[in-house]
Design a protein around this motif. Structure first.
Motif, PDB file in Angstrom:
ATOM      1  N   ASP A 159      35.805  25.035  47.275  1.00 35.74           N
ATOM      2  CA  ASP A 159      35.916  24.127  46.128  1.00 35.74           C
ATOM      3  C   ASP A 159      35.001  22.924  46.366  1.00 35.74           C
ATOM      4  O   ASP A 159      35.211  22.160  47.293  1.00 35.74           O
TER       5      ASP A 159
ATOM      6  N   ARG B 198      41.401  36.545  29.231  1.00 36.86           N
ATOM      7  CA  ARG B 198      40.780  35.234  29.454  1.00 36.86           C
ATOM      8  C   ARG B 198      39.484  35.110  28.665  1.00 36.86           C
ATOM      9  O   ARG B 198      39.201  34.065  28.066  1.00 36.86           O
TER      10      ARG B 198
ATOM     11  N   GLU C 190      38.040  27.234  33.945  1.00 41.57           N
ATOM     12  CA  GLU C 190      39.108  26.524  34.640  1.00 41.57           C
ATOM     13  C   GLU C 190      39.583  27.391  35.806  1.00 41.57           C
ATOM     14  O   GLU C 190      39.661  28.608  35.691  1.00 41.57           O
ATOM     15  N   VAL C 191      39.907  26.751  36.906  1.00 45.29           N
ATOM     16  CA  VAL C 191      40.290  27.445  38.147  1.00 45.29           C
ATOM     17  C   VAL C 191      39.258  28.534  38.471  1.00 45.29           C
ATOM     18  O   VAL C 191      39.571  29.727  38.525  1.00 45.29           O
TER      19      VAL C 191
ATOM     20  N   GLN D  61      37.811  29.437  41.160  1.00 41.11           N
ATOM     21  CA  GLN D  61      38.013  30.197  42.395  1.00 41.11           C
ATOM     22  C   GLN D  61      38.864  31.449  42.131  1.00 41.11           C
ATOM     23  O   GLN D  61      38.586  32.522  42.681  1.00 41.11           O
ATOM     24  N   LEU D  62      39.876  31.312  41.283  1.00 40.40           N
ATOM     25  CA  LEU D  62      40.753  32.447  40.972  1.00 40.40           C
ATOM     26  C   LEU D  62      39.970  33.575  40.311  1.00 40.40           C
ATOM     27  O   LEU D  62      40.061  34.739  40.730  1.00 40.40           O
ATOM     28  N   TYR D  63      39.197  33.232  39.292  1.00 42.28           N
ATOM     29  CA  TYR D  63      38.461  34.257  38.561  1.00 42.28           C
ATOM     30  C   TYR D  63      37.304  34.822  39.390  1.00 42.28           C
ATOM     31  O   TYR D  63      36.924  35.985  39.213  1.00 42.28           O
TER      32      TYR D  63
END
Length: 605
Positions: free
Chosen positions: A119, A213, A399-400, A402-404
């Motif tokens: 991040d 998404r 958004e977020v 890292q997750l995707y």
């Protein structure tokens, strides 16, 4: 050599294995590109026709041959005719070439996956220069995602001639990729049956998450409209049907559709024959051929919808960022009131400022970009460009992220590993079928040697010029060879083994003979289509003249076109000849052996 027991615990496991192998990276990065080039509606019609005329029949043929002969590719075609032993050898050679470079994609996926936990994401921003006074010059000339791919991942050289040294990070990732493949096949092909449940199902879970998404992202609709509009023209929506019909008259759309069907199903590699050879003799291979074909094509369309929703978001984000930068530039330069300049009146205000302040505007003009949504959408990319640059560009703005990012690159790994299980099965099954090899070495040793040799040779793709070698193998190692292999396979079954004899075999296995559709496709339509593709590729190579490749120019921050050097052309020729020549050489060797044997018998008599 008859199999002592079938590999698959049940027919469903066999279907999962075929799906895991057939549904691969081509469905995610090649099919969306073709939809973009020809328009979804204009491309889907020839694609579906080619699926019926080429995909299903040839898939059924390979599954039936493997199930009936219960051998890998070499043994199966040798049973049909001893003169066809070279067909199986050619399939093994092509699968060996494919395995060498294909697992490099898994290595890249591992590299991106490991970096996805940071991040911010390392490709989200340009790194600082050595003096920490600004950003790296190369990164400023291109984009942060392209810089991360070409410089930090590949550390690419400016040309094929500048080979450079092995990049140890990529070499370690490649070793890890091969270790994972080896663990999946450690107990021979029996362990593959357990792994395919994961590699076949998990990518669909990730695609569904991305679809939900993607459709909620700002600008997703722009991407979907572009996907289903010929040549990406929004104005074409007003006359949608005529342009779609125009694409149907485009021979390249039909060639691309046939090629996509051919390679996405994995025909000619020997993997499908190897998988089917472990079926129960009574398995309904016709039903499974239809199921796998339909699932493969549906996945391609589904993945395209996901891809273009993401693509639309990325293009819209870049377009609006461009607009905002131009607005900010004009507001500061001409001291305009906040809110007086918007995206809606930008063009009108530019005309007004150019007429009112001609000298000031002329000085500022080089800094004013021409922002265009369609230009952003019109950046046609496929392969690694789509998988590792375009998707990364879109993910970093979510958004977020890292997750995707973790989900996406994990999906790529599952797709890549699933395909590698099929590729290695095409190599290992003929080896384990051989009594000379199987009697001396256990399956674990045979599998280990195959993986080790592939990994060592694959290190060439981790040098600084490795990506150029990757493109050579990707473009030339299989294309013509597979067309020739499948053409010979079809002719062998219909005209050497005999279509009526093949009918009886199918009746023995599944309880009914093939109807007129299958027989017409096998005997006439599919061979003619393959011959047409073969002629197209040969003609295309001749008309192209000197073969060229795309090299990365760090000084310009973009790809430039260069001619292949002489030794690269020699390698390309060797790649094509080494597999295609197996077929006539195998027939010649068989003929000579039979002739010598006949002469010995005559002499003794």
């Amino acid at each position: 050599m008859e199999k002592s027991r079938p590999l698959w615990d049940n027919p469903l496991q066999f279907v999962f294995a075929c799906i895991s192998y057939a549904v691969g990276l081509g469905n995610v990065w090649r099919f969306p590109y073709l939809c973009q080039m020809y328009g979804g509606g204009g491309f889907l019609i020839p694609y579906l026709i080619m699926l019926i005329a080429e995909g299903m029949p040839l898939l059924y043929l390979e599954l039936a041959v493997g199930q009936r002969m219960r051998q890998g590719s070499i043994g199966a075609w040798k049973i049909i005719s001893p003169y066809l032993c070279g067909v199986g050898v050619a399939s093994v050679v092509v699968s060996f070439f494919l395995s060498m470079y294909y697992n490099v994609i898994n290595a890249w996926a591992f590299w991106y996956l490991f970096h996805s936990f940071q991040d911010p994401l390392p490709w989200a921003i340009c790194p600082l220069n050595s003096n920490r006074t600004g950003y790296e010059e190369e990164c400023e000339k291109t984009s942060s995602t392209q810089y991360f791919w070409y410089r930090q991942t590949l550390n690419i050289s400016p040309s094929l001639e500048a080979s450079g040294s092995v990049q140890w990070e990529q070499a370690l990732c490649l070793t890890l990729a091969w270790l994972v493949v080896y663990l999946c096949i450690l107990r021979g092909t029996a362990s593959t049956g357990k792994v395919v449940y994961v590699t076949a199902s998990l990518p669909y879970c990730v695609l569904i998450i991305y679809l939900i998404r993607g459709l909620t992202l700002h600008g997703a609709v722009n991407g979907l409209i572009y996907m289903f509009t010929p040549k990406g023209s929004f104005m074409a929506l007003l006359s949608h049907l005529p342009l779609q019909l125009e694409q149907l008259l485009n021979p390249k759309a039909w060639i691309s559709a046939a090629t996509q069907i051919f390679f996405s199903l994995g025909l000619g590699f020997g993997s499908l024959i190897a998988f089917a050879s472990y079926n129960e003799p009574s398995n309904n291979c016709q039903r499974h051929a239809i199921i796998v074909s339909l699932i493969n094509s549906t996945t391609s369309i589904f993945a395209s919808i996901v891809t273009f929703s993401i693509y639309g978001f990325k293009a819209t984000f870049n377009y609006e960022s461009c607009i905002n930068k131009v607005i900010l530039l004009l507001l500061n330069a001409f001291d305009l009131e906040e809110g007086s300049l918007t995206a809606d009146n930008l063009n009108e205000m530019k005309d007004y400022l150019m007429a009112t302040y001609p000298q000031e505007y002329a000085q500022l003009a080089p800094q004013i970009k021409n922002c265009s949504l369609e230009a952003e959408l019109d950046t046609a990319v496929q392969g690694t460009g789509l998988a590792f640059i375009v998707y990364s560009e879109a993910i970093k703005n979510m958004e977020v992220p890292q997750l995707y990012s973790v989900l996406y690159f994990f999906m790529l790994l599952m797709l890549g590993i699933g395909s590698m299980l099929g590729n290695t099965a095409a190599i290992l099954t003929p080896l384990t079928d051989s009594r000379a090899i199987a009697s001396r070495f256990p399956k674990e040793v045979i599998s280990g040697v195959v993986c080790f040799v592939n990994c060592i040779i694959g290190l060439i793709f981790t040098v600084e010029a490795g990506n150029y070698w990757f493109d050579i193998f990707n473009d030339y190692a299989a294309t013509l060879s597979l067309l020739l292999i499948v053409l010979v396979e079809t002719i062998a079954v219909c005209y050497i083994y005999g279509i009526r004899r093949f009918e009886k075999d199918l009746y023995t296995m599944i309880g009914r003979k093939p109807n007129w559709y299958w027989k017409i496709m096998w005997a006439f339509v599919s061979p003619l289509l393959i011959i047409s593709l073969f002629i197209f590729y040969i003609t295309d190579y001749i008309l192209t003249g000197t073969l060229q490749y795309q090299a990365w120019d760090a000084t310009q921050g973009q790809l430039v076109t260069k001619d292949y050097p002489g030794y690269a052309l020699a390698v390309i020729g060797l790649l094509v000849a080494s597999s295609t020549m197996c077929i006539p050489v195998g027939a010649l060797v068989t003929f000579v052996r039979k002739r010598l044997k006949r002469e010995r018998v005559t002499t003794v008599a």
